[in-house]
Scaffold this active site. Structure first.
Site, PDB file in Angstrom:
ATOM      1  CG  ASP A 460      -2.078   1.301   1.276  1.00 24.01           C
ATOM      2  OD1 ASP A 460      -2.574   1.517   0.399  1.00 24.01           O
ATOM      3  OD2 ASP A 460      -1.675   2.034   2.157  1.00 24.01           O
ATOM      4  CD  GLU A 513      -2.460   2.544  -3.576  1.00 21.11           C
ATOM      5  OE1 GLU A 513      -3.450   2.946  -3.619  1.00 21.11           O
ATOM      6  OE2 GLU A 513      -1.885   2.265  -2.227  1.00 21.11           O
TER       7      GLU A 513
END
Length: 785
Positions: A460, A513
């Protein structure tokens, strides 16, 4: 829950009770045999009061032991002693063996061994001691007497360290790839005695003590020893086993105390309670065949269609066990190859969806135990479904019982306040340049892969890690040593993590990401890249959703939004994500972002977009609820609107039709190597029609390694286009429609080709032959030779 089983909610020592300690017979049962009499709280005890020696030994031969010096006594009782094992326990000296025991609130302590029973002298403040005329230290136990209770226990301070020199060396080097086996609470047998070894890294602490339900959250009895320059503190507590609750009472450099959950805890209480839980896995895996085969093909050359979900809200109220019964069947029926689980590591605030982690090594206990989470992964594997978990190394929350200033000074966070504070989320960023912190994160990535058999880590917020000026204005950041904005420490961390995971865990894929144009995210580390296997294509997602949000008459002005992604499609190995971030915070669901007042048009555009997406180079990811065109935003409280599929709802057939389309998309996709074998090379793709802006039409060919082809044609206007010419290779004699998003079974108008199409020698789009097609409205059609 009994109060004795609850953890304290503050960081200060537990307040003193008004009455005497609860007798053992009336207390809540501990989860494991207690290492000693549960003590009351510590406040009000004056460690510097001269020690009374009023009680004399009643056993023959016990003499008073040499008294502790005032400073050493104070350090021991106040939790500032670095070597309690050098003071407590038993040791031979001239004239016999000295025994010294710290048992707060005990009335008497007796040493028991073969042929020996000797009561020690009460030195006050819970200290007992005695000099016995023995030639050596016997194999002894302690008989501890309280007001109405007497228990026999092992003395924790007679045990050698239960952590090895190699472990300490690797921790000091920041290279312990299985750090969870060295730090944390480890149930084990040590020197022939069952118990739990507690180890914690707190290099700035004056002292550390273990506190838990086994001591009624009184810390005084169990000070830990410092293991030198490693910064590790250790204590083996006999009799403590799986299920025990604990925290660390840390004496800060300024002498104040803080009560902290274990950063390495492998289980935690159900929030909002936050104590760590001693745990040991007894799970027997049944996925050997899956684990052996999963690495047969690199992820970027394999089919990957991902169903993203939030476990706690997929069907709210289900446990890991119940999810293991329901989720694999649902995902398998829809044909997805993988699930991606939003963060499952422990987090205090459910509204963070798991992205503000406090227990990096603990699966959230909201739905069950770590072994029950293993059972869910195992069930998915046995259904042929891979498991990707979201991993969050970019930041952590400021909760004062967790990682923030863990031992009284910045430890896991950066020393520089500007580098430590995350500007967007009110959280703290890790100090990626500190070797022990880097080790904590790299080992954590390995932990999820090795201990829980996960097949992928989606990392993330990588962009926030890579740039020193991320969300920061001028003057709020300092350039790196080369004058640039790159966070070189974060780059090194990500490279080490990827290299370590790929070396240790064959078949695992890491996914970034990363929302910028950072060069080489999926390039190997030995070539200077970050080393990820795949990267989310955020640009493609934003561009194509912008196009789809426009009315069809305006789409011609945004035609390039659908084609621009091919300019850079092969610069990285991409995933095309329609993730949870696209269906929250007022954005609406995927179908609600489609234009038009008529829901049939919205659902038709939704279906056409999915058909385009599944045929486009890149792997697919779709968030739960979008597989049946849920109209409302996702809520972590209520989860998907499953009622839309209920037969009593008038539009249910249309929503079930979208779900059936997703099922058929996945099946057709998996069966067509042209759609996934050459996702990351230009040879796998060719435009047929990229410039029909007025028509809202796109067409392209996909190629497998053996040259087999698939033709995808999308019509994003709400009109049927008859006799539309689409250029095709001359060598293919017939084309057959294998998927059409406008079929009536999916809720469409039913415009489709019932017979194979034969190319005609009519030039189109620069090709000598073409198909004369009827393009359904707001639809995507796939054809194969």
């Amino acid at each position: 829950m009994s109060p004795a089983r609850q953890s304290p909610s503050t960081t200060s020592p537990t307040p003193a009770p008004a009455a005497a300690p609860v007798p053992a017979a009336a207390a809540a049962p501990a989860p494991a045999p207690a290492p000693g009499r549960p003590a009351a709280a510590t406040a009000g005890r004056n460690a510097k009061t001269p020690a009374p020696r009023a009680r004399r030994a009643r056993a023959h031969g016990v003499r008073p032991a040499p008294a502790l010096g005032g400073d050493e006594r104070a350090r021991l009782l106040e939790g500032r002693h670095h070597d309690p094992h050098g003071v407590l326990g038993a040791r031979a000296q001239r004239g016999g063996v000295v025994f010294r025991v710290l048992r707060p609130y005990a009335k008497a302590v007796t040493v028991v061994a073969k042929g020996l029973r000797a009561e020690l002298v009460d030195d006050g403040d819970g200290l007992f001691s005695g000099l016995l005329p023995l030639t050596g230290v016997p194999d002894y136990r302690l008989l501890v007497t309280y007001d109405s209770d007497e228990i026999e226990v092992h003395d924790p301070y007679r045990f050698l360290p239960a952590i090895g020199e190699l472990d300490l060396h690797l921790i000091g080097e920041g290279r312990h790839e299985q750090l969870w086996k060295a730090l944390g609470a480890e149930p084990m047998e040590h020197q022939g005695v069952a118990g739990t070894r507690f180890t914690v890294w707190a290099p700035n602490a004056q002292g550390v003590r273990v506190s838990g339900d086994f001591s009624y959250w009184d810390s005084v009895a169990y000070p830990m020893r410092s293991l030198g320059a490693s910064g590790v503190w250790e204590l083996f507590l006999p009799g403590v086993g799986a299920g025990a609750l604990y925290k660390y009472d840390i004496t800060r450099p300024d002498g104040s105390h803080t009560l902290r959950a274990d950063p390495m805890a492998r289980s935690a209480e159900v929030p909002p309670a936050n104590a760590s839980v001693v745990t040991a896995s007894r799970y027997e895996w049944q996925d050997a065949a899956w684990m052996a085969a999963r690495g047969a093909r690199p992820a970027h050359q394999a089919p990957m269609s991902v169903y993203e979900l939030h476990l706690a809200s997929w069907r709210p109220g289900l446990s890991y066990r119940q999810l293991a019964e329901q989720l694999p069947a649902y995902v398998k029926e829809l044909g997805f190859t993988h699930v991606e689980l939003m963060p499952v590591a422990e987090h205090p605030f459910g509204g963070s969806w798991g992205y503000q982690v406090t227990g990096f090594y603990a699966p959230t206990s909201r739905m069950g135990t770590p072994d029950e989470f293993r059972g869910l992964v195992d069930a998915l594997h046995r259904a042929g479904i891979g498991v990707i978990v979201d991993w969050v190394p970019a930041h952590f929350p400021r909760d004062d019982w967790a990682l923030a200033e863990f031992d009284g000074r910045p430890l896991y966070e950066h020393q520089d306040p500007q580098r430590a504070a995350h500007p967007d989320w009110g959280t703290l960023e890790f100090d990626y340049g500190r070797k022990e912190v880097r080790n904590f994160l790299v080992a954590n990535a390995v932990y999820w892969c090795e201990e829980f058999h996960v097949d992928g880590l989606r990392v993330d917020a990588v962009a926030s890690m890579l740039y020193l000026d991320y969300s920061r204005s001028e003057g709020q950041w300092t350039p790196n040593e080369h004058g640039g904005r790159e966070n070189l420490d974060a780059v090194a961390l990500l490279q080490e993590m990827n290299a370590t995971v790929y070396r240790r865990c064959p078949g695992v894929v890491t996914i970034a990401e990363e929302s910028t144009a950072w060069n080489g995210v999926t390039r190997p580390t030995d070539s200077g890249g970050l080393g990820f296997g795949l990267k989310w294509n955020m640009g493609w997602m934003h561009d194509t959703l912008r196009y789809m949000s426009k009315e069809s008459v305006h789409r011609k002005y945004h035609h390039h939004d659908m084609t621009f992604g091919m300019v850079y499609a092969f610069s990285e190995n991409y995933v095309l994500p329609i993730s949870h971030d696209e269906v929250v915070h007022g954005k609406g669901s995927l179908v609600s972002r489609m234009p038009g007042e008529d829901w049939w048009q919205k659902r038709a555009a939704h279906r056409a977009y999915l058909g385009f997406m599944w045929a486009h180079p890149g792997k697919q990811l779709l968030f739960m609820g979008q597989e049946f065109a849920q109209g409302s935003e996702w809520s972590e409280t209520y989860g998907p609107d499953w009622w839309l599929l209920d037969s009593s709802y008038p539009a249910a057939p249309d929503h079930r039709g979208v779900r059936d389309l997703v099922r058929d998309l996945n099946r057709a996709y998996t069966a067509a190597p042209a759609l996934w074998e050459r996702d990351s090379v230009p040879e796998g793709f060719a435009w047929v029609e990229a410039d029909a802006a007025e028509d809202n039409v796109f067409a392209f060919l996909r190629y497998a390694q053996d040259g087999s082809q698939l033709l995808a044609v999308s019509n994003f206007s709400p009109v049927v286009r008859h006799g539309y010419r689409v250029g095709v290779p001359e060598e293919v004699p017939l084309w057959r429609e294998v998927l059409n998003t406008d079929l009536q079974a999916y809720g469409g108008s039913g415009v489709h080709h019932t017979q194979p199409l034969r190319p005609e020698p009519v030039p189109a789009q620069g090709r000598a032959a073409s198909l004369r097609m009827t393009l359904p409205p707001l639809a995507t059609v796939w054809l194969r030779p």
